[in-house]
Design a protein around this motif. Sequence first.
Motif, mmCIF file in Angstrom:
data_model
loop_
_atom_site.group_PDB
_atom_site.id
_atom_site.type_symbol
_atom_site.label_atom_id
_atom_site.label_comp_id
_atom_site.label_asym_id
_atom_site.label_seq_id
_atom_site.Cartn_x
_atom_site.Cartn_y
_atom_site.Cartn_z
ATOM 1 N N LEU A 258 11.258 20.107 -6.857
ATOM 2 C CA LEU A 258 10.072 19.360 -6.431
ATOM 3 C C LEU A 258 9.995 18.020 -7.154
ATOM 4 C CD1 LEU A 258 7.316 19.329 -4.860
ATOM 5 C CD2 LEU A 258 6.311 20.284 -6.966
ATOM 6 N N LEU A 259 10.273 18.028 -8.449
ATOM 7 C CA LEU A 259 10.247 16.802 -9.251
ATOM 8 C C LEU A 259 11.254 15.788 -8.719
ATOM 9 C CD1 LEU A 259 9.201 15.325 -11.850
ATOM 10 C CD2 LEU A 259 11.148 16.390 -13.031
ATOM 11 N N LYS A 260 12.452 16.257 -8.417
ATOM 12 C CA LYS A 260 13.507 15.354 -7.935
ATOM 13 C C LYS A 260 13.151 14.738 -6.576
ATOM 14 C CE LYS A 260 17.410 17.529 -10.287
ATOM 15 N NZ LYS A 260 18.676 18.251 -10.086
ATOM 16 N N SER A 261 12.785 15.578 -5.619
ATOM 17 C CA SER A 261 12.507 15.057 -4.276
ATOM 18 C C SER A 261 11.202 14.262 -4.242
ATOM 19 C CB SER A 261 12.483 16.181 -3.237
ATOM 20 O OG SER A 261 11.412 17.068 -3.457
ATOM 21 N N GLY A 262 10.190 14.747 -4.950
ATOM 22 C CA GLY A 262 8.883 14.097 -4.915
ATOM 23 C C GLY A 262 8.853 12.723 -5.555
ATOM 24 N N THR A 263 9.623 12.539 -6.624
ATOM 25 C CA THR A 263 9.670 11.223 -7.269
ATOM 26 C C THR A 263 10.680 10.299 -6.603
ATOM 27 O OG1 THR A 263 11.214 12.020 -8.965
ATOM 28 C CG2 THR A 263 8.854 12.065 -9.507
ATOM 29 N N SER A 264 11.597 10.859 -5.868
ATOM 30 C CA SER A 264 12.599 10.056 -5.164
ATOM 31 C C SER A 264 11.994 9.260 -4.011
ATOM 32 C CB SER A 264 13.715 10.966 -4.643
ATOM 33 O OG SER A 264 14.702 10.220 -3.983
ATOM 34 N N SER B 101 3.959 10.245 -6.865
ATOM 35 C CA SER B 101 4.952 10.558 -7.905
ATOM 36 C C SER B 101 4.265 11.063 -9.170
ATOM 37 C CB SER B 101 5.797 9.328 -8.250
ATOM 38 O OG SER B 101 6.631 8.973 -7.188
ATOM 39 N N ILE B 102 3.156 10.449 -9.519
ATOM 40 C CA ILE B 102 2.414 10.882 -10.707
ATOM 41 C C ILE B 102 1.903 12.313 -10.515
ATOM 42 C CG2 ILE B 102 0.305 10.488 -12.066
ATOM 43 C CD1 ILE B 102 0.844 7.436 -11.590
ATOM 44 N N ARG B 103 1.392 12.600 -9.327
ATOM 45 C CA ARG B 103 0.936 13.970 -9.027
ATOM 46 C C ARG B 103 2.087 14.966 -9.141
ATOM 47 N NH1 ARG B 103 -2.599 15.231 -3.963
ATOM 48 N NH2 ARG B 103 -3.061 17.012 -5.273
ATOM 49 N N ILE B 104 3.248 14.558 -8.661
ATOM 50 C CA ILE B 104 4.423 15.426 -8.711
ATOM 51 C C ILE B 104 4.822 15.709 -10.163
ATOM 52 C CG2 ILE B 104 6.924 15.473 -8.262
ATOM 53 C CD1 ILE B 104 5.327 16.168 -5.771
ATOM 54 N N VAL B 105 4.829 14.664 -10.993
ATOM 55 C CA VAL B 105 5.181 14.847 -12.404
ATOM 56 C C VAL B 105 4.187 15.796 -13.077
ATOM 57 C CG1 VAL B 105 5.369 13.683 -14.647
ATOM 58 C CG2 VAL B 105 6.423 12.662 -12.616
ATOM 59 N N LYS B 106 2.911 15.618 -12.788
ATOM 60 C CA LYS B 106 1.895 16.497 -13.375
ATOM 61 C C LYS B 106 2.038 17.935 -12.871
ATOM 62 C CE LYS B 106 -1.395 12.915 -14.522
ATOM 63 N NZ LYS B 106 -2.730 12.370 -14.373
ATOM 64 N N ALA B 107 2.386 18.090 -11.596
ATOM 65 C CA ALA B 107 2.624 19.432 -11.056
ATOM 66 C C ALA B 107 3.823 20.076 -11.744
ATOM 67 C CB ALA B 107 2.850 19.362 -9.542
ATOM 68 N N TYR B 108 4.866 19.288 -11.960
ATOM 69 C CA TYR B 108 6.055 19.792 -12.665
ATOM 70 C C TYR B 108 5.683 20.246 -14.077
ATOM 71 C CZ TYR B 108 10.393 19.895 -15.249
ATOM 72 O OH TYR B 108 11.423 20.288 -16.068
ATOM 73 N N ASN C 228 0.828 -1.194 0.000
ATOM 74 C CA ASN C 228 0.000 0.000 0.000
ATOM 75 C C ASN C 228 0.873 1.259 0.000
ATOM 76 O OD1 ASN C 228 -2.523 1.321 0.034
ATOM 77 N ND2 ASN C 228 -2.396 1.572 2.241
ATOM 78 N N LEU C 229 1.974 1.223 0.732
ATOM 79 C CA LEU C 229 2.904 2.351 0.772
ATOM 80 C C LEU C 229 3.466 2.610 -0.622
ATOM 81 C CD1 LEU C 229 4.618 4.504 2.175
ATOM 82 C CD2 LEU C 229 6.238 2.688 2.776
ATOM 83 N N TYR C 230 3.857 1.537 -1.305
ATOM 84 C CA TYR C 230 4.394 1.696 -2.663
ATOM 85 C C TYR C 230 3.331 2.304 -3.581
ATOM 86 C CZ TYR C 230 6.385 0.801 -7.206
ATOM 87 O OH TYR C 230 6.856 0.972 -8.476
ATOM 88 N N LYS C 231 2.107 1.807 -3.510
ATOM 89 C CA LYS C 231 1.030 2.320 -4.365
ATOM 90 C C LYS C 231 0.760 3.798 -4.087
ATOM 91 C CE LYS C 231 -1.386 -2.064 -5.012
ATOM 92 N NZ LYS C 231 -2.593 -2.835 -4.688
ATOM 93 N N LYS C 232 0.708 4.164 -2.806
ATOM 94 C CA LYS C 232 0.460 5.563 -2.439
ATOM 95 C C LYS C 232 1.605 6.466 -2.906
ATOM 96 C CE LYS C 232 -2.404 4.842 1.628
ATOM 97 N NZ LYS C 232 -3.303 5.864 2.147
ATOM 98 N N SER C 233 2.817 5.994 -2.725
ATOM 99 C CA SER C 233 3.958 6.823 -3.116
ATOM 100 C C SER C 233 4.075 6.917 -4.638
ATOM 101 C CB SER C 233 5.258 6.305 -2.491
ATOM 102 O OG SER C 233 5.562 5.008 -2.939
ATOM 103 N N TYR C 234 3.689 5.864 -5.353
ATOM 104 C CA TYR C 234 3.703 5.907 -6.814
ATOM 105 C C TYR C 234 2.649 6.888 -7.325
ATOM 106 C CZ TYR C 234 4.080 4.405 -11.647
ATOM 107 O OH TYR C 234 4.272 4.389 -13.006
ATOM 108 N N ALA C 235 1.460 6.839 -6.739
ATOM 109 C CA ALA C 235 0.403 7.784 -7.110
ATOM 110 C C ALA C 235 0.853 9.222 -6.826
ATOM 111 C CB ALA C 235 -0.889 7.463 -6.358
#
Length: 115
Positions: free
Chosen positions: A36-42, A13-20, A4-11
């Motif tokens: 933001l892109l670097k830290s958020g997807t990391s 990451s998608i929000r972060i990419v869209k924000a970028y 669940n943690l992986y799924k939440k963090s992946y979702a």
Amino acid sequence: MDNNLYKKSYAFSIRIVKAYQFLSDEKKEFVLSKQLLKSGTSICANIAEANGAISKADFSAKLFISYKECLETKYWLSLLNDTGFIDDKTFESMHEDADELAKILYTILKKSRMK
């Protein structure tokens, strides 16, 4: 590891990419949004690495990096909000998601370091 943690963090990451994409395309903001892109997807990238950890110490280290990346992401979100690049509603939603991930990671780290 909590899938669940992986799924939440992946979702997240998608929000972060869209924000970028929004920040660079619409707001023409390239420096803060890249941070933001670097830290958020990391966050999710390090969770993925933790899933393949070779030891408990390696597992804990990767999750600790994810936790720190959450804190950094919250900083960039705050800065982008306070400088008018993202609105309050977007900030609150994304900051809340980052905070939830940080709390989950902190709980896992606390439990894994007690064992």
